[in-house]
Design a protein around this motif. Structure first.
Motif, PDB file in Angstrom:
ATOM      1  N   ILE A 441       0.842  -1.207   0.000  1.00  0.00           N
ATOM      2  CA  ILE A 441       0.000   0.000   0.000  1.00  0.00           C
ATOM      3  C   ILE A 441       0.873   1.251   0.000  1.00  0.00           C
ATOM      4  CG2 ILE A 441      -1.786   1.283   1.271  1.00  0.00           C
ATOM      5  CD1 ILE A 441      -2.252  -1.600   2.660  1.00  0.00           C
ATOM      6  N   TYR A 442       0.532   2.182  -0.854  1.00  0.00           N
ATOM      7  CA  TYR A 442       1.141   3.509  -0.862  1.00  0.00           C
ATOM      8  C   TYR A 442       0.071   4.499  -0.386  1.00  0.00           C
ATOM      9  CZ  TYR A 442       3.889   7.520  -2.456  1.00  0.00           C
ATOM     10  OH  TYR A 442       4.632   8.675  -2.513  1.00  0.00           O
ATOM     11  N   ILE A 443       0.398   5.260   0.652  1.00  0.00           N
ATOM     12  CA  ILE A 443      -0.589   6.207   1.193  1.00  0.00           C
ATOM     13  C   ILE A 443      -0.382   7.586   0.549  1.00  0.00           C
ATOM     14  CG2 ILE A 443      -1.476   7.350   3.257  1.00  0.00           C
ATOM     15  CD1 ILE A 443      -0.665   4.934   4.874  1.00  0.00           C
ATOM     16  N   ALA A 444      -1.332   7.975  -0.240  1.00  0.00           N
ATOM     17  CA  ALA A 444      -1.305   9.296  -0.890  1.00  0.00           C
ATOM     18  C   ALA A 444      -2.164  10.244  -0.051  1.00  0.00           C
ATOM     19  CB  ALA A 444      -1.838   9.186  -2.311  1.00  0.00           C
ATOM     20  N   TRP A 445      -1.500  11.054   0.747  1.00  0.00           N
ATOM     21  CA  TRP A 445      -2.245  11.969   1.626  1.00  0.00           C
ATOM     22  C   TRP A 445      -2.099  13.407   1.127  1.00  0.00           C
ATOM     23  CZ3 TRP A 445       0.452  15.792   4.253  1.00  0.00           C
ATOM     24  CH2 TRP A 445       1.859  15.633   4.318  1.00  0.00           C
ATOM     25  N   MET A 446      -3.126  14.180   1.348  1.00  0.00           N
ATOM     26  CA  MET A 446      -3.148  15.572   0.900  1.00  0.00           C
ATOM     27  C   MET A 446      -3.853  16.404   1.950  1.00  0.00           C
ATOM     28  SD  MET A 446      -4.170  14.422  -2.880  1.00  0.00           S
ATOM     29  CE  MET A 446      -4.618  12.859  -2.124  1.00  0.00           C
ATOM     30  N   GLY A 482       2.138   8.228  -9.382  1.00  0.00           N
ATOM     31  CA  GLY A 482       3.312   7.866 -10.166  1.00  0.00           C
ATOM     32  C   GLY A 482       4.385   7.222  -9.296  1.00  0.00           C
ATOM     33  N   GLN A 483       4.598   7.783  -8.101  1.00  0.00           N
ATOM     34  CA  GLN A 483       5.584   7.219  -7.180  1.00  0.00           C
ATOM     35  C   GLN A 483       5.147   5.835  -6.695  1.00  0.00           C
ATOM     36  OE1 GLN A 483       8.427   8.375  -6.716  1.00  0.00           O
ATOM     37  NE2 GLN A 483       9.237   7.308  -4.913  1.00  0.00           N
ATOM     38  N   ALA A 484       3.854   5.671  -6.440  1.00  0.00           N
ATOM     39  CA  ALA A 484       3.327   4.369  -6.021  1.00  0.00           C
ATOM     40  C   ALA A 484       3.574   3.323  -7.099  1.00  0.00           C
ATOM     41  CB  ALA A 484       1.834   4.493  -5.721  1.00  0.00           C
ATOM     42  N   ASP A 485       3.399   3.731  -8.349  1.00  0.00           N
ATOM     43  CA  ASP A 485       3.619   2.808  -9.456  1.00  0.00           C
ATOM     44  C   ASP A 485       5.096   2.413  -9.565  1.00  0.00           C
ATOM     45  OD1 ASP A 485       2.501   1.412 -11.796  1.00  0.00           O
ATOM     46  OD2 ASP A 485       3.850   2.744 -12.921  1.00  0.00           O
ATOM     47  N   ARG A 490       0.691  -2.265  -4.782  1.00  0.00           N
ATOM     48  CA  ARG A 490      -0.522  -2.896  -5.297  1.00  0.00           C
ATOM     49  C   ARG A 490      -1.728  -1.962  -5.167  1.00  0.00           C
ATOM     50  NH1 ARG A 490      -3.049  -8.733  -3.275  1.00  0.00           N
ATOM     51  NH2 ARG A 490      -4.661  -8.880  -4.914  1.00  0.00           N
ATOM     52  N   TYR A 491      -1.769  -1.218  -4.060  1.00  0.00           N
ATOM     53  CA  TYR A 491      -2.876  -0.295  -3.815  1.00  0.00           C
ATOM     54  C   TYR A 491      -2.345   1.093  -3.468  1.00  0.00           C
ATOM     55  CZ  TYR A 491      -5.507  -4.647  -3.055  1.00  0.00           C
ATOM     56  OH  TYR A 491      -6.087  -5.887  -3.182  1.00  0.00           O
ATOM     57  N   ALA A 492      -3.187   2.083  -3.728  1.00  0.00           N
ATOM     58  CA  ALA A 492      -2.947   3.444  -3.219  1.00  0.00           C
ATOM     59  C   ALA A 492      -4.102   3.779  -2.292  1.00  0.00           C
ATOM     60  CB  ALA A 492      -2.861   4.438  -4.357  1.00  0.00           C
ATOM     61  N   LEU A 504     -14.520   7.744   5.540  1.00  0.00           N
ATOM     62  CA  LEU A 504     -14.491   6.761   4.457  1.00  0.00           C
ATOM     63  C   LEU A 504     -13.221   6.975   3.641  1.00  0.00           C
ATOM     64  CD1 LEU A 504     -18.227   6.849   3.265  1.00  0.00           C
ATOM     65  CD2 LEU A 504     -17.100   5.083   4.653  1.00  0.00           C
ATOM     66  N   TRP A 505     -12.411   5.945   3.580  1.00  0.00           N
ATOM     67  CA  TRP A 505     -11.105   6.051   2.928  1.00  0.00           C
ATOM     68  C   TRP A 505     -11.166   5.428   1.543  1.00  0.00           C
ATOM     69  CZ3 TRP A 505      -7.549   4.087   7.508  1.00  0.00           C
ATOM     70  CH2 TRP A 505      -7.685   4.966   8.582  1.00  0.00           C
ATOM     71  N   THR A 506     -10.509   6.080   0.586  1.00  0.00           N
ATOM     72  CA  THR A 506     -10.527   5.621  -0.803  1.00  0.00           C
ATOM     73  C   THR A 506      -9.336   4.707  -1.068  1.00  0.00           C
ATOM     74  OG1 THR A 506     -11.582   7.679  -1.517  1.00  0.00           O
ATOM     75  CG2 THR A 506     -10.506   6.342  -3.216  1.00  0.00           C
ATOM     76  N   LEU A 507      -9.625   3.495  -1.591  1.00  0.00           N
ATOM     77  CA  LEU A 507      -8.572   2.533  -1.940  1.00  0.00           C
ATOM     78  C   LEU A 507      -8.603   2.303  -3.441  1.00  0.00           C
ATOM     79  CD1 LEU A 507      -6.421   0.634  -0.580  1.00  0.00           C
ATOM     80  CD2 LEU A 507      -8.095  -1.204  -0.896  1.00  0.00           C
ATOM     81  N   LYS A 508      -7.471   2.546  -4.085  1.00  0.00           N
ATOM     82  CA  LYS A 508      -7.385   2.413  -5.540  1.00  0.00           C
ATOM     83  C   LYS A 508      -6.496   1.206  -5.874  1.00  0.00           C
ATOM     84  CE  LYS A 508      -6.083   5.082  -9.690  1.00  0.00           C
ATOM     85  NZ  LYS A 508      -7.439   5.340 -10.232  1.00  0.00           N
ATOM     86  N   THR A 509      -7.020   0.272  -6.668  1.00  0.00           N
ATOM     87  CA  THR A 509      -6.232  -0.869  -7.151  1.00  0.00           C
ATOM     88  C   THR A 509      -5.456  -0.403  -8.368  1.00  0.00           C
ATOM     89  OG1 THR A 509      -7.924  -2.416  -6.369  1.00  0.00           O
ATOM     90  CG2 THR A 509      -6.296  -3.251  -7.941  1.00  0.00           C
ATOM     91  N   LEU A 510      -4.147  -0.334  -8.258  1.00  0.00           N
ATOM     92  CA  LEU A 510      -3.347   0.324  -9.288  1.00  0.00           C
ATOM     93  C   LEU A 510      -3.287  -0.459 -10.588  1.00  0.00           C
ATOM     94  CD1 LEU A 510      -0.452   1.692  -7.055  1.00  0.00           C
ATOM     95  CD2 LEU A 510      -2.379   2.935  -8.031  1.00  0.00           C
ATOM     96  N   SER A 511      -3.436  -1.785 -10.531  1.00  0.00           N
ATOM     97  CA  SER A 511      -3.354  -2.570 -11.761  1.00  0.00           C
ATOM     98  C   SER A 511      -4.586  -2.409 -12.639  1.00  0.00           C
ATOM     99  CB  SER A 511      -3.161  -4.057 -11.431  1.00  0.00           C
ATOM    100  OG  SER A 511      -4.271  -4.535 -10.663  1.00  0.00           O
ATOM    101  N   THR A 512      -5.740  -2.114 -12.018  1.00  0.00           N
ATOM    102  CA  THR A 512      -6.988  -2.006 -12.786  1.00  0.00           C
ATOM    103  C   THR A 512      -7.553  -0.593 -12.813  1.00  0.00           C
ATOM    104  OG1 THR A 512      -8.355  -2.508 -10.835  1.00  0.00           O
ATOM    105  CG2 THR A 512      -7.565  -4.382 -12.162  1.00  0.00           C
ATOM    106  N   GLY A 513      -7.137   0.241 -11.868  1.00  0.00           N
ATOM    107  CA  GLY A 513      -7.689   1.593 -11.779  1.00  0.00           C
ATOM    108  C   GLY A 513      -8.976   1.660 -10.986  1.00  0.00           C
TER     109      GLY A 513
END
Length: 535
Positions: A441-446, A482-485, A490-492, A504-513
């Motif tokens: 998991i890569y945590i993309a926080w803003m 991009g950095q996660a990739d 596997r996930y962001a 509610l937290w958003t989980l993105k599967t990087l292989s499928t979008g």
């Protein structure tokens, strides 16, 4: 040269020593997988892990491996503490010869210092500073004769000492001089079986329920010519069974465990070769060696210098020759299987039957031998594709006399050592060396508010067993993905102000979008389920 270029050259000054190398994270993942497989498989057969010192007394290896072998005489890294003055002076002449190869005057200094050392040792012997034993007297004479003969040979031939001569001479001086007066001579371990046997004796493991099953992993050291899959610091995985009986079922189970490990680790095309070398008796191996030596004497002039030397020192080693010109000659030599005593024949037949019961496929190889007297009966070797002519990845056998030779009680023993470097190379060559890298998991926080939540999320996810990358600085969304990739995540996990406020937290599967929103408990449960599915 510019300052920048000079600094760059300075940075390049230090490099790994020839025959060693660094294993980087992209490589160690495979090494860890291989070793973890060994831990798991060996444990199912009842083995416990032993950790051993990297260096031991030189004499331990000289006794166990054999003082006349190339490993001890040429390849060990040996050093001593508290050298006497005259040995230091003699060694100084040898070092000078190595680093001043265009100055043959070293021969005179070498001979003079050798004579001085021998004289001082003999004087100490006569005055009983050195114990007056026949062995000590022989060792003193050996130093004198060896040094003088070597100096004469090199002088007469106009020969300047080279690297191949330098190391055997060094080991000779260290080992024999240390043995005379008890000065400690220490060597980096070239193998681990001797160390395991030493530990078995030292810790009175014969008092434990027998047999004792041990395995080890770690680096070994041999000063041999680096080549494909061979290094001066190399790694082995090995196992030993000590004590109990020499029942053929033990031999078969050791081999079964080994082949199970190779299957689990994904080694394809592994071939098991077995043989029996009998035992050291006149009606068994000793009689065979006499017949082999007689046969070799008849073809001696057709063999190379190494094989000619081995006829006198260890005829069995001739069978190991890889020289193409000698193969046809070796094929005509007598086979040891035809000279086994009845008891060893029965033992070998039962080992083969036990392997068949276990479904272990094998081929017989009459040239698979071990040259030292304490080796007996079962020997085996496993080869693998992708390694060229030197394709063995594992060797082993029975050594019922080794513990006793090292000062312990009569003890049965059998074991093996896997060349981990060569195993890894074979896995890579076959395409089985890929190990998934990256993060779960890569945590993309803003946003500043999201940062505290991201830290807590990372802590909880890591506690649950996931690998997590938490960037220390806020990134724009596109850059974060991009950095996660790049890191192979596997996930962001996307955390912004909205996600924090809504819970509610958003989980993105990087292989499928694909992406979905989860509450914190639901997110952990979803990730656990996906982990179980993928494993």
């Amino acid at each position: 040269m510019s300052d920048a270029t000079a600094k760059k050259e300075e940075r390049r000054k230090f490099q790994a020593i020839r025959g060693t190398r660094d294993l980087l994270p992209s490589e160690t993942a495979l090494w860890n997988r291989v070793e973890q497989t060994a831990h798991e498989v060996f444990a199912t057969f009842g083995y416990g892990e032993i950790w051993l010192p990297i260096f031991e007394q030189t004499e331990l290896f000289a006794r166990a491996v054999g003082g006349e072998t190339d490993i001890v005489s040429k390849e060990m890294y040996t050093f001593a503490e508290g050298w006497p003055e005259h040995l230091s002076l003699l060694w100084g002449e040898v070092v000078r010869a190595k680093y001043v190869p265009d100055n043959p005057s070293w021969v005179k200094g070498f001979a003079e210092q050798a004579a001085t050392l021998a004289h001082e040792l003999r004087r100490s012997y006569d005055s009983e500073v050195i114990p007056k034993t026949e062995k000590n007297l022989q060792l003193i004479e050996s130093i004198r004769v060896f040094a003088e003969q070597t100096a004469t040979k090199w002088r007469d031939l106009g020969y300047i000492i080279g690297e191949s001569d330098f190391h055997p001479l060094r080991n000779f001086l260290l080992f024999y001089s240390a043995e005379i007066k008890g000065w400690p001579s220490i060597s980096l371990r070239p193998e681990a079986t001797a160390s395991v046997c030493r530990a078995y004796i030292e810790h009175n493991m014969q008092q434990l329920p027998q047999p004792v099953k041990l395995y080890y992993t770690g680096p070994m050291f041999r000063r041999e010519r680096p080549q494909k899959g061979r290094y001066r610091q190399f790694y082995q995985i090995g196992a030993e069974i000590l004590g109990g009986t020499d029942a053929p079922g033990i031999d078969a189970e050791v081999i079964e465990m080994l082949m199970t490990f190779f299957d689990k680790v994904g080694l394809q095309g592994a071939t098991l070769y077995i043989n029996s070398i009998g035992h050291n008796a006149e009606n068994c191996r000793r009689g065979y060696v006499a017949k082999l030596k007689a046969a070799l004497e008849k073809v001696k002039d057709k063999l190379g210098p190494d094989s000619q030397r081995r006829i006198d020192t260890n005829p069995l080693r001739v069978l190991d020759s890889k020289l193409e010109s000698e193969q046809a000659i070796i094929a005509t030599l007598p086979h040891i299987a035809d000279h086994l005593c009845d008891e060893c024949k029965t033992h070998y037949a039962e080992v083969k039957r036990q392997l068949q019961i276990r479904g272990v496929l094998y081929q017989e190889n009459w040239r698979l031998v071990r040259g030292l007297d304490y080796y007996m009966r079962t020997t085996f070797e496993i080869t693998a594709p992708g390694l060229g002519s030197q394709n063995a990845v594992c060797g082993g056998g029975r050594y019922d006399g080794l513990v006793e030779l090292l000062g312990g009680p009569p003890t049965k023993g059998i074991g093996f050592a896997i060349g981990e470097d060569r195993l890894i190379l074979s896995l890579q060559e076959s395409g089985k060396g890929q190990v998934q890298q990256g993060r779960d998991i890569y945590i993309a926080w803003m946003g500043e508010k999201a940062y505290a939540t991201a830290i807590r999320a990372a802590k909880d996810l890591r506690k649950a067993g996931f690998s997590v990358e938490l960037p220390p600085l806020e990134q724009k969304f596109g850059k974060a993905l991009g950095q996660a990739d790049k890191l192979g995540a596997r996930y962001a996990l996307i955390l912004g102000d909205d996600e924090v406020s809504e819970g509610l937290w958003t989980l993105k599967t990087l292989s499928t979008g694909e992406q979905s929103k989860f509450s914190e408990p639901d997110l952990l449960e979803f990730l656990r389920q996906q982990k179980n599915v993928s494993s």
